[in-house]
Write a protein that holds these residues in place. Structure first.
Motif, PDB file in Angstrom:
ATOM      1  N   PRO A 164     -24.434  15.524 -22.490  1.00 49.41           N
ATOM      2  CA  PRO A 164     -24.350  16.108 -21.145  1.00 49.41           C
ATOM      3  C   PRO A 164     -22.932  16.024 -20.583  1.00 49.41           C
ATOM      4  CG  PRO A 164     -26.269  14.689 -21.319  1.00 49.41           C
ATOM      5  CD  PRO A 164     -25.501  14.513 -22.585  1.00 49.41           C
ATOM      6  N   LEU A 167     -20.842  18.714 -22.036  1.00 52.81           N
ATOM      7  CA  LEU A 167     -21.179  20.017 -21.461  1.00 52.81           C
ATOM      8  C   LEU A 167     -20.514  20.161 -20.094  1.00 52.81           C
ATOM      9  CD1 LEU A 167     -22.726  22.653 -21.578  1.00 52.81           C
ATOM     10  CD2 LEU A 167     -24.763  21.452 -20.770  1.00 52.81           C
ATOM     11  N   ARG A 168     -20.552  19.074 -19.305  1.00 54.33           N
ATOM     12  CA  ARG A 168     -19.887  19.110 -17.996  1.00 54.33           C
ATOM     13  C   ARG A 168     -18.389  19.327 -18.156  1.00 54.33           C
ATOM     14  NH1 ARG A 168     -22.996  14.348 -16.833  1.00 54.33           N
ATOM     15  NH2 ARG A 168     -24.802  14.914 -15.563  1.00 54.33           N
ATOM     16  N   ARG A 170     -16.793  20.788 -20.612  1.00 55.31           N
ATOM     17  CA  ARG A 170     -16.482  22.159 -21.018  1.00 55.31           C
ATOM     18  C   ARG A 170     -16.664  23.113 -19.846  1.00 55.31           C
ATOM     19  NH1 ARG A 170     -19.914  23.924 -25.589  1.00 55.31           N
ATOM     20  NH2 ARG A 170     -21.300  22.240 -24.985  1.00 55.31           N
ATOM     21  N   ALA A 171     -17.745  22.903 -19.074  1.00 55.16           N
ATOM     22  CA  ALA A 171     -17.977  23.778 -17.928  1.00 55.16           C
ATOM     23  C   ALA A 171     -16.811  23.671 -16.944  1.00 55.16           C
ATOM     24  CB  ALA A 171     -19.293  23.403 -17.247  1.00 55.16           C
ATOM     25  N   PHE A 174     -13.766  25.569 -18.394  1.00 55.97           N
ATOM     26  CA  PHE A 174     -13.832  27.027 -18.488  1.00 55.97           C
ATOM     27  C   PHE A 174     -13.958  27.673 -17.119  1.00 55.97           C
ATOM     28  CE2 PHE A 174     -15.783  26.080 -22.820  1.00 55.97           C
ATOM     29  CZ  PHE A 174     -14.573  26.253 -23.451  1.00 55.97           C
ATOM     30  N   ASN A 175     -14.669  27.042 -16.223  1.00 58.11           N
ATOM     31  CA  ASN A 175     -14.898  27.679 -14.922  1.00 58.11           C
ATOM     32  C   ASN A 175     -15.149  26.611 -13.862  1.00 58.11           C
ATOM     33  OD1 ASN A 175     -15.616  29.289 -12.777  1.00 58.11           O
ATOM     34  ND2 ASN A 175     -16.639  30.790 -14.080  1.00 58.11           N
ATOM     35  N   VAL A 178     -17.509  27.483 -10.681  1.00 56.08           N
ATOM     36  CA  VAL A 178     -18.937  27.558 -10.963  1.00 56.08           C
ATOM     37  C   VAL A 178     -19.478  26.162 -11.294  1.00 56.08           C
ATOM     38  CG1 VAL A 178     -20.620  28.426 -12.624  1.00 56.08           C
ATOM     39  CG2 VAL A 178     -18.928  29.975 -11.639  1.00 56.08           C
ATOM     40  N   ALA A 179     -18.684  25.389 -12.031  1.00 59.65           N
ATOM     41  CA  ALA A 179     -19.120  24.042 -12.391  1.00 59.65           C
ATOM     42  C   ALA A 179     -19.385  23.210 -11.129  1.00 59.65           C
ATOM     43  CB  ALA A 179     -18.082  23.367 -13.279  1.00 59.65           C
ATOM     44  N   ARG A 180     -18.498  23.325 -10.146  1.00 54.90           N
ATOM     45  CA  ARG A 180     -18.689  22.550  -8.913  1.00 54.90           C
ATOM     46  C   ARG A 180     -19.967  22.981  -8.210  1.00 54.90           C
ATOM     47  NH1 ARG A 180     -13.764  22.821  -5.119  1.00 54.90           N
ATOM     48  NH2 ARG A 180     -14.635  20.931  -4.233  1.00 54.90           N
ATOM     49  N   LEU A 182     -22.552  23.903  -9.516  1.00 55.67           N
ATOM     50  CA  LEU A 182     -23.693  23.385 -10.259  1.00 55.67           C
ATOM     51  C   LEU A 182     -23.757  21.867 -10.180  1.00 55.67           C
ATOM     52  CD1 LEU A 182     -23.408  25.760 -13.302  1.00 55.67           C
ATOM     53  CD2 LEU A 182     -25.194  25.769 -11.575  1.00 55.67           C
ATOM     54  N   GLY A 183     -22.951  21.295  -9.304  1.00 58.11           N
ATOM     55  CA  GLY A 183     -23.037  19.861  -9.087  1.00 58.11           C
ATOM     56  C   GLY A 183     -22.161  19.027  -9.997  1.00 58.11           C
ATOM     57  N   VAL A 184     -21.253  19.667 -10.747  1.00 61.63           N
ATOM     58  CA  VAL A 184     -20.376  18.921 -11.653  1.00 61.63           C
ATOM     59  C   VAL A 184     -19.166  18.416 -10.872  1.00 61.63           C
ATOM     60  CG1 VAL A 184     -18.907  19.093 -13.687  1.00 61.63           C
ATOM     61  CG2 VAL A 184     -21.090  20.303 -13.623  1.00 61.63           C
ATOM     62  N   ARG A 185     -18.882  17.139 -10.974  1.00 56.37           N
ATOM     63  CA  ARG A 185     -17.715  16.586 -10.283  1.00 56.37           C
ATOM     64  C   ARG A 185     -16.473  16.838 -11.117  1.00 56.37           C
ATOM     65  NH1 ARG A 185     -19.894  11.089  -7.473  1.00 56.37           N
ATOM     66  NH2 ARG A 185     -21.709  12.083  -6.528  1.00 56.37           N
ATOM     67  N   VAL A 186     -15.912  18.005 -10.903  1.00 56.26           N
ATOM     68  CA  VAL A 186     -14.845  18.499 -11.769  1.00 56.26           C
ATOM     69  C   VAL A 186     -13.641  17.558 -11.782  1.00 56.26           C
ATOM     70  CG1 VAL A 186     -13.205  20.389 -12.066  1.00 56.26           C
ATOM     71  CG2 VAL A 186     -15.577  20.892 -11.540  1.00 56.26           C
TER      72      VAL A 186
END
Lengths: 294, 239, 342
Positions: A164, A167-168, A170-171, A174-175, A178-180, A182-186
């Protein structure tokens, strides 16, 4: 047989260049920044390992692990303290900041450990293998180098493709927007990405330091950075597999030119190879996309 | 907990430009609200302000008792708000399934949710199931829109924000997407905010609608009433 | 229009002459040591001014200007070594040759560089800075280029029994002022506007009929010529050139000077060069005052360059000049908006 031997030993060196290239690619892919300080960072972590092993009698493996951890921390700190504030500015700013860090790290290393050369004894023998009476330009130490780098690459592959957190990461790369959403702490993942990249660099530093007596001094890794950069560019700068292929190719070409033309021009070849690649295919030989992301 | 999305007098500026100029909005729970208007009316800015990508200069935005202006972008999804960005916003370098997994990745019970969610989404959008291991950049426009909506549903939201889902899609595909939204709202009680330039198809599924012009709300009401108001249609909706 | 341009030329020319006159007069009262420092500052000014025009005006970055200094220095070295007894008049030609040869080298690299942006360009110029000084070590070139030991030669004697160090300062100051004069006119000219147009927006520049590649190659060539002259002057005041005299850190210190002074401003190039040239001396004094070990003292200047580059970017992304200008603009805006707010 000579030719084959040159290819073998060139590829063995190339594995180290690939590790440096990978360190650059990981950061380029996620932030669009080329980390010119990478050579300085891996120099510094290599000195830390050398200090522990040679000045304080620590075990080689302890030195290696400490260097890797130091790389992780250094990479993360650099991202947080130096890179984060200049995010989104002119593209020239990160170039200047990472070069500043390169100068600073080399100067600080010179202050702590002096500017003379030191030797880092390898853990495994540098005596080449024989098959029958035939000498093979490949030693137990190089076997260890190849296994270590490939091991790290496989581990990173598994991390990126099958967990996981990968995946975070890579997300985020790449973007990020959009990652943020989706709740990803970039931000955190960028910090982690810099840490991991610097750790790969740290591994390359310790590995190559053992291959020649008197290898390390504060400026010794400038050439390695350029070789790693060349390998990364050959591989397309955003492809980890390209970094490996680029590293091997650069290692072999360098060894062949050293042998058939002259070793005196070693650092000049890197420039020529880089120039030729950038003139012919600026996006690299192994890049999936033909579009240049600059 | 049922108090839904409420915007009060929101002002968002880009430099000297007021993209939103005092927008107030009370989104009805379990209904589809269409946000309509021409290019540059502030529709996309409205969504970007709600999800925190742009911070407003004034006003307040609340959702279910939470102050959204004090919530970081990364936390918005955990409150039950899912976003389907303009231009689909699928991550083209990742596979279809990886995109979907990302939708549920923030959940603590993500193992179970991912399995259930994938099954639901694949059932809802069979073309995605066939292409689950392909990179998202091999998908057609309609499939990307399905993927973006499916990914948003993976987080099991109570509020779905969609930015121009019909953009660049064939009318038949647009109709399918709209029907899906209608069903989600009717069967699961999902609240939907649908930002659209394609007013006709948006009004065909929406319960209510607001019309933005130059950052201000110029009309709001039941979707049927707005669709029947010829003057409004000519002035702002172009049909 | 042509009158206006001539007047800019005239104004810059007068300014240059006055500045030169004052500085030459000042050298009279300076010690040998101070004159040497002045010469070194002037050499650095040549190289930094070229870099600042390249990076600040045309938006390209070069980490390879140390390599072009190398080219200029070896050009002067070879010419003086093979023509003993060169007089001061001929020295002008020798120095012009150093700029010219470096310009040709720069043009060649520029052709490749024009296709490259940002980090790619930085990377390849860094590779150049590392690779080019390896050439004299090549066995087939060793005879001509002196290998590891470099080239030794005699610079022309000062005219009319003038003090040697004062003469060195004169030569370098004249070189620096000529460089600044030419660059100042260039940046005011159509070419300078073309540089800026390309920097700000390549697409609109090309739509406006500029050949982006040609402008960038020209900028690279100009910058290399300045570095070549700097290298040539460096060779003249040292009487020898060594491959090890042109490490990567030289190129990076030039960049540091350009950033300290504010990229794109010629006066900034002067401040930056003064700081970078005097820093080793200051660090020596400081180290002695606090009795630091040698290895600390020797590395202190580089640490300051590095920290300065980082802090410069974090605090003043536009350099000292840019920072001053920004504070000035802030103050002016505050004054201007205050009455409106009331």
């Amino acid at each position: 047989m000579t030719f084959l031997n040159l290819v073998i030993s060139g590829a063995a060196n190339g594995v180290v260049y690939a590790a440096v290239a990978l360190a650059l690619v990981l950061i380029w892919r996620s932030t669009g920044i080329l980390n010119f300080a990478q050579g300085g960072m891996l120099m510094f972590t290599t000195f830390i390992a050398w200090d522990l092993v040679h000045l304080h009698g620590a075990n080689y493996w302890v030195g290696l692990v400490v260097a890797l951890l130091a790389g992780l921390v250094l990479g993360a700190v650099v991202e947080r303290v130096l890179i984060r504030p200049i995010e989104g500015g002119p593209p020239i700013n990160p170039v200047i900041v990472t070069l500043g860090l390169l100068l600073l790290l080399e100067a600080v290393a010179g202050m702590i450990w002096g500017s003379g050369v030191s030797s880092f004894a390898p853990e495994f023998s540098l005596n080449d293998y024989h098959v029958g009476h035939q000498l093979i330009l490949f030693s137990p130490d190089y076997l260890f180098i190849v296994l270590a780098v490939l091991g790290v690459m496989v581990a990173l592959y598994v991390l990126f493709q099958h967990t996981p957190i990968g995946l975070r990461m890579r997300a985020s790369a790449f973007n990020p927007e959009v990652a943020r959403l989706l709740g990803v702490r970039v931000g955190r993942l960028l910090t982690l990405g810099w840490g991991l990249a610097a750790m790969v660099g740290a591994l390359a530093g310790v590995l190559i330091a053992g291959t020649q007596p008197g290898y390390i001094n504060p400026n010794a890794f400038d050439g390695l950075l350029i070789l790693g950069f060349t390998a990364a560019v050959v591989g397309g700068l955003d492809s980890p597999l390209g970094a490996l292929a680029g590293g091997l190719l650069v290692g072999v070409i360098q060894q062949l030119l050293d042998n058939y033309v002259s070793i005196d021009l070693d650092s000049f070849y890197t420039f020529v190879v880089l120039l030729v690649v950038l003139m012919l295919r600026p996006s690299g030989l192994f890049s999936r996309t033909a579009v240049r992301r600059v | 907990m049922t108090s839904g999305l409420v915007l009060d007098n929101v002002v968002t500026t880009y430099g000297a430009v007021r993209a939103l100029d005092g927008v107030s909005l009370d989104v009805a729970d379990g209904k589809i609200t269409a946000v309509l208007g021409a290019n540059g009316a502030g529709k996309t800015t409205l969504l970007r302000t709600v999800n925190g990508l742009v911070r407003p200069a004034a006003g307040s935005i609340r959702f279910g008792g939470h102050d959204l202006l004090a919530t970081p972008v990364e936390r918005i999804v955990t409150l039950g708000i899912a976003h389907v960005p303009e231009g689909r916003g699928v991550i083209t370098e990742l596979t279809v399934e990886e995109n979907l997994r990302l939708g549920a990745l923030w959940r603590s019970d993500r193992r179970r949710e991912t399995v259930n969610g994938l099954a639901t989404v694949y059932e809802m959008f069979p073309p995605l199931a066939e292409r689950r291991d392909r990179a998202a950049d091999t998908l057609s426009g309609g499939e990307r829109q399905m993927l973006a909506i499916g990914r948003a549903l993976m987080s099991r939201p109570s509020l779905l924000l969609l930015d121009e889902p019909s953009l660049g899609l064939a009318p038949r595909i647009t109709a399918q997407i709209m029907a899906t939204l209608r069903r989600l709202s009717a069967e699961d009680g999902l609240t939907v905010v649908l930002v659209e330039q394609n007013a006709r198809s948006a009004l065909s599924v929406a319960d209510s609608a607001v019309i933005l012009n130059l950052g201000r709300v110029v009309a709001s009401g039941a979707a049927d009433d707005l669709a029947g108001d010829e003057q409004l249609r000519h002035a702002y909706l172009g049909f | 229009m042509s009158l206006l341009r001539r007047s800019t030329l005239l104004r810059n020319g007068l300014l240059a002459l006055c500045g030169l006159g004052i500085m030459l007069a000042v050298t009279e009262g300076l010690s040998d040591y101070r004159n040497t420092q002045l010469a070194n500052i002037a050499v650095t000014v040549c190289a930094v001014a070229g870099l600042t025009v390249l990076t600040g005006l045309s938006g390209q970055i070069s980490l390879g200007n140390g390599a072009f200094m190398f080219v200029g220095a070896y050009t002067v070295g070879l010419l003086l070594m093979h023509n003993p007894g060169t007089n001061n008049g001929e020295l002008v030609l020798v120095l012009a040759a150093s700029a010219l040869v470096a310009a040709v080298a720069g043009g060649l690299v520029g052709v490749a560089a024009a296709r490259l942006r940002g980090p790619y360009l930085a990377g390849i110029t860094l590779a150049l800075a590392l690779g080019l000084p390896a050439l004299p070590e090549y066995s087939h070139f060793q005879g001509k280029l002196g290998g590891h030991a470099g080239l030794n030669f005699l610079a022309p004697n000062p005219p009319g029994g003038m003090n040697f160090f004062r003469w060195q300062a004169w030569v370098c100051l004249i070189g620096a002022v000529v460089t600044l004069f030419l660059l100042a006119n260039l940046s005011r000219s159509r070419v300078g506007r073309a540089f800026r147009a390309v920097r700000d927006d390549e697409i609109s520049a090309s739509l406006a009929g500029l050949s982006v590649a040609r402008v960038q190659i020209l900028a690279f060539t100009v910058s290399a010529a300045c570095a070549g002259l700097a290298g040539g002057l460096f060779a003249v005041i040292n009487g020898n050139v060594l491959p090890s005299g042109f490490p990567i850190s030289l190129s990076l210190s030039l960049l540091a000077a350009a950033v300290f002074g504010g990229l794109g401003t010629l006066s900034g190039a002067v401040y930056g060069s003064i700081i970078v040239t005097l820093l080793p001396q200051w660090s020596y004094d400081l180290a002695h005052a606090f009795s630091m070990p040698d290895r600390v003292q020797l590395n202190l200047p580089q640490a300051v360059y590095g920290a300065g580059l980082i802090l410069g970017m974090l605090l003043f992304p536009l350099g000292i000049q840019g920072g001053v200008r920004r504070i000035w603009a802030l103050g002016r805006n505050a004054l201007r908006t205050k009455p409106a707010g009331n």
